[in-house]
Design an enzyme around this catalytic site. Sequence first.
Site, PDB file in Angstrom:
ATOM      1  N   GLU A 126      -3.431  13.485  -3.286  1.00 41.38           N
ATOM      2  CA  GLU A 126      -3.917  14.793  -2.832  1.00 41.38           C
ATOM      3  C   GLU A 126      -5.074  14.587  -1.858  1.00 41.38           C
ATOM      4  O   GLU A 126      -5.670  13.493  -1.832  1.00 41.38           O
ATOM      5  CB  GLU A 126      -4.394  15.620  -4.035  1.00 41.38           C
ATOM      6  N   GLY A 130      -7.056  10.211  -3.896  1.00 45.40           N
ATOM      7  CA  GLY A 130      -6.221   9.129  -3.375  1.00 45.40           C
ATOM      8  C   GLY A 130      -6.262   7.934  -4.319  1.00 45.40           C
ATOM      9  O   GLY A 130      -5.392   7.785  -5.182  1.00 45.40           O
ATOM     10  N   PHE A 155      -0.003  12.830   2.718  1.00 44.83           N
ATOM     11  CA  PHE A 155       0.483  11.475   3.072  1.00 44.83           C
ATOM     12  C   PHE A 155       1.761  11.122   2.310  1.00 44.83           C
ATOM     13  O   PHE A 155       1.917   9.956   1.900  1.00 44.83           O
ATOM     14  CB  PHE A 155      -0.557  10.395   2.721  1.00 44.83           C
ATOM     15  N   GLY A 347      -2.281 -12.449  26.082  1.00 44.91           N
ATOM     16  CA  GLY A 347      -2.344 -11.061  26.575  1.00 44.91           C
ATOM     17  C   GLY A 347      -1.050 -10.298  26.372  1.00 44.91           C
ATOM     18  O   GLY A 347      -1.053  -9.085  26.129  1.00 44.91           O
ATOM     19  N   GLU A 370       0.221   2.870  -1.687  1.00 44.69           N
ATOM     20  CA  GLU A 370       0.567   2.457  -3.065  1.00 44.69           C
ATOM     21  C   GLU A 370      -0.622   1.786  -3.748  1.00 44.69           C
ATOM     22  O   GLU A 370      -0.478   0.820  -4.498  1.00 44.69           O
ATOM     23  CB  GLU A 370       1.816   1.566  -3.090  1.00 44.69           C
ATOM     24  N   GLY A 371      -1.803   2.315  -3.467  1.00 42.72           N
ATOM     25  CA  GLY A 371      -3.048   1.758  -4.000  1.00 42.72           C
ATOM     26  C   GLY A 371      -3.617   0.793  -2.994  1.00 42.72           C
ATOM     27  O   GLY A 371      -2.948  -0.178  -2.608  1.00 42.72           O
ATOM     28  N   THR A 372      -4.842   1.053  -2.553  1.00 43.31           N
ATOM     29  CA  THR A 372      -5.469   0.136  -1.585  1.00 43.31           C
ATOM     30  C   THR A 372      -5.625  -1.240  -2.243  1.00 43.31           C
ATOM     31  O   THR A 372      -5.532  -1.364  -3.467  1.00 43.31           O
ATOM     32  CB  THR A 372      -6.876   0.638  -1.171  1.00 43.31           C
TER      33      THR A 372
HETATM   34  C1  LIG Z   1       1.548   6.132   5.823  1.00 46.61           C
HETATM   35  C2  LIG Z   1       1.153   6.482   4.422  1.00 46.61           C
HETATM   36  C3  LIG Z   1       2.144   6.741   3.489  1.00 46.61           C
HETATM   37  C4  LIG Z   1       1.817   7.105   2.185  1.00 46.61           C
HETATM   38  N1  LIG Z   1       2.816   7.421   1.295  1.00 46.61           N
HETATM   39  C5  LIG Z   1       2.481   7.961   0.089  1.00 46.61           C
HETATM   40  C6  LIG Z   1       3.501   8.463  -0.775  1.00 46.61           C
HETATM   41  O1  LIG Z   1       4.709   8.372  -0.502  1.00 46.61           O
HETATM   42  N2  LIG Z   1       3.130   9.058  -1.931  1.00 46.61           N
HETATM   43  C7  LIG Z   1       1.809   9.185  -2.298  1.00 46.61           C
HETATM   44  O2  LIG Z   1       1.548   9.758  -3.355  1.00 46.61           O
HETATM   45  N3  LIG Z   1       0.814   8.697  -1.494  1.00 46.61           N
HETATM   46  C8  LIG Z   1       1.120   8.110  -0.311  1.00 46.61           C
HETATM   47  N4  LIG Z   1       0.137   7.638   0.525  1.00 46.61           N
HETATM   48  C9  LIG Z   1      -1.259   7.780   0.114  1.00 46.61           C
HETATM   49  C10 LIG Z   1      -1.934   6.458  -0.196  1.00 46.61           C
HETATM   50  O3  LIG Z   1      -1.435   5.918  -1.388  1.00 46.61           O
HETATM   51  C11 LIG Z   1      -3.449   6.703  -0.220  1.00 46.61           C
HETATM   52  O4  LIG Z   1      -3.852   6.935   1.116  1.00 46.61           O
HETATM   53  C12 LIG Z   1      -4.210   5.565  -0.837  1.00 46.61           C
HETATM   54  O5  LIG Z   1      -3.952   5.470  -2.217  1.00 46.61           O
HETATM   55  C13 LIG Z   1      -5.723   5.649  -0.605  1.00 46.61           C
HETATM   56  O6  LIG Z   1      -6.203   6.919  -0.909  1.00 46.61           O
HETATM   57  P1  LIG Z   1      -7.177   7.641   0.156  1.00 46.61           P
HETATM   58  O7  LIG Z   1      -6.484   7.624   1.484  1.00 46.61           O
HETATM   59  O8  LIG Z   1      -7.544   8.981  -0.394  1.00 46.61           O
HETATM   60  O9  LIG Z   1      -8.447   6.718   0.270  1.00 46.61           O
HETATM   61  P2  LIG Z   1      -9.744   6.755  -0.717  1.00 46.61           P
HETATM   62  O10 LIG Z   1      -9.314   6.763  -2.124  1.00 46.61           O
HETATM   63  O11 LIG Z   1     -10.639   7.855  -0.242  1.00 46.61           O
HETATM   64  O12 LIG Z   1     -10.425   5.361  -0.394  1.00 46.61           O
HETATM   65  C14 LIG Z   1     -11.386   5.160   0.646  1.00 46.61           C
HETATM   66  C15 LIG Z   1     -11.900   3.722   0.518  1.00 46.61           C
HETATM   67  O13 LIG Z   1     -12.612   3.588  -0.738  1.00 46.61           O
HETATM   68  C16 LIG Z   1     -12.084   2.477  -1.449  1.00 46.61           C
HETATM   69  N5  LIG Z   1     -12.198   2.731  -2.891  1.00 46.61           N
HETATM   70  C17 LIG Z   1     -11.885   3.873  -3.570  1.00 46.61           C
HETATM   71  N6  LIG Z   1     -12.137   3.722  -4.870  1.00 46.61           N
HETATM   72  C18 LIG Z   1     -12.618   2.460  -5.047  1.00 46.61           C
HETATM   73  C19 LIG Z   1     -13.037   1.699  -6.164  1.00 46.61           C
HETATM   74  N7  LIG Z   1     -13.028   2.190  -7.400  1.00 46.61           N
HETATM   75  N8  LIG Z   1     -13.493   0.431  -5.960  1.00 46.61           N
HETATM   76  C20 LIG Z   1     -13.508  -0.098  -4.702  1.00 46.61           C
HETATM   77  N9  LIG Z   1     -13.109   0.577  -3.609  1.00 46.61           N
HETATM   78  C21 LIG Z   1     -12.652   1.835  -3.770  1.00 46.61           C
HETATM   79  C22 LIG Z   1     -10.648   2.356  -0.993  1.00 46.61           C
HETATM   80  O14 LIG Z   1     -10.109   1.058  -1.228  1.00 46.61           O
HETATM   81  C23 LIG Z   1     -10.787   2.681   0.494  1.00 46.61           C
HETATM   82  O15 LIG Z   1     -11.191   1.523   1.180  1.00 46.61           O
HETATM   83  C24 LIG Z   1       0.460   7.197   1.804  1.00 46.61           C
HETATM   84  C25 LIG Z   1      -0.559   6.895   2.749  1.00 46.61           C
HETATM   85  C26 LIG Z   1      -0.220   6.549   4.035  1.00 46.61           C
HETATM   86  C27 LIG Z   1      -1.319   6.260   5.011  1.00 46.61           C
END
Ligand SMILES: Cc1cc2nc3c(=O)[nH]c(=O)nc-3n(C[C@H](O)[C@H](O)[C@H](O)COP(=O)(O)OP(=O)(O)OC[C@H]3O[C@@H](n4cnc5c(N)ncnc54)[C@H](O)[C@@H]3O)c2cc1C
Length: 390
Positions: A126, A130, A155, A347, A370-372
């Site tokens: 959402e 994330g 996303f 280049g 799928e989880g950073t």
């Molecule tokens: C092209 C694309 C396709 C996607 N497809 C799907 C999909 O099919 N279904 C779905 O549900 N989602 C999907 N996503 C969402 C994706 O899983 C999320 O973007 C991702 O989980 C990160 O969430 P966020 O973008 O809100 O980043 P945030 O959670 O805001 O993270 C920001 C930063 O903070 C870091 N961070 C956050 N918490 C911690 C912690 N506890 N410790 C250390 N670092 C932390 C993160 O690693 C990141 O560097 C997709 C995203 C993209 C870009």
Amino acid sequence: MDFLLNDEQRQIVEMVRELAKEKVAPYAAQWDAEERFPHELVEVFAEAGLLGLAVPEEYGGLGAHPLTRVAVIEELAKVDASAALLVAVQDLGMTPILVGASEEQKARWLPKFASGEWLSAFGLTEPGAGSDPGGMVMRARREGDEYVLNGTKIFISNGSVAHGVTVFARTDPDSRGPKGITAFFVEKGTPGFTAVPMKGKLGLRASDTAELVFENCRIPAANRLGEEGEGFSIAMKTLDRSRPNIAAQALGVAQGAFDYALGYIQERQQFGRPVASFQGLQFMLAEMATEIEAARGLTYQAAIRVHEEGKDGARLVTANRYSAMAKMYATDVAMRVTTDAVQLLGGYGIMRDYPVERMMRDAKIFQIYEGTNQIQKIVIARSFLGGAKG
Ligand SMILES: Cc1cc2nc3c(=O)[nH]c(=O)nc-3n(C[C@H](O)[C@H](O)[C@H](O)COP(=O)(O)OP(=O)(O)OC[C@H]3O[C@@H](n4cnc5c(N)ncnc54)[C@H](O)[C@@H]3O)c2cc1C
């Protein structure tokens, strides 16, 4: 590592290699430039059975081993990461049904996914939730034999092209964190449900990414997966099973970039000889090849463990650790290898006429979705310190 594949799996990979060469590779750059979802590929993949790989045979699918699935995704990603994602997301979107649905629900939905008539999607993220999906605010309110959904998912891969989406919403308004979350299956066209494509991505530009908006969207209570409150567990079980696919996607892109750069440096002449003759580049090549092979070992191992532990929708005990390791390691390798591949081309590497430019852009997203990779580290550490959560 292909010695791990049996004859049947090798044949499938060979078939996919031919299909990718003919139907994907020639068009990948164009789809990327136009930022267009290749609808024409859906039929091609459906005919080849690739959209029903994960569906058990009794529901019309191939019931393929997770190792077959990663090998197929890897092969497609060698030429186009977006095409590989189409297969990976079909798997991802269906897995909540495989792990959480009743027999009646499986019989209702899985055959349509198996045939490729329907595409699936997985709606967890959402705008405000994330990395921490337990922070979700989407609501599902029970009214008689229906649920009323309100909220936004962001996303979501395949979001605007999918015919059925698994979404997660809070059924208990007083709950916090992972508790009180429930999984639902929502069909495209349900009043109150709209999907808005999100454009302007760095990479994976031929994949569909959408925002899903639910405004008083009424769905039958019969579309609830599992019991109320089981949604978070279903989501985590799904991700544990799906992460090897993302590792495979990264692995394929890394291999594709390596193969291209390997050919290039043997042709390109500087100082009167091929640049491949310089030891500085040979060292880069050796590191890239070794890292790719290590990533493959981890990815294949994770897939095999998912198969061994994941029967009947079970919570994975150690496979969740290996899935997270494979996802983290292979996606970091893909970023390094594609960046080095661009470097090897000098280049020309940053020009759109050369595929390594697209591969490097595609690779970045693997470290995020799928989880950073920071979150993967938490999953891995918890598997040692606190047991598998979910
Ligand atoms: C092209 C694309 C396709 C996607 N497809 C799907 C999909 O099919 N279904 C779905 O549900 N989602 C999907 N996503 C969402 C994706 O899983 C999320 O973007 C991702 O989980 C990160 O969430 P966020 O973008 O809100 O980043 P945030 O959670 O805001 O993270 C920001 C930063 O903070 C870091 N961070 C956050 N918490 C911690 C912690 N506890 N410790 C250390 N670092 C932390 C993160 O690693 C990141 O560097 C997709 C995203 C993209 C870009």
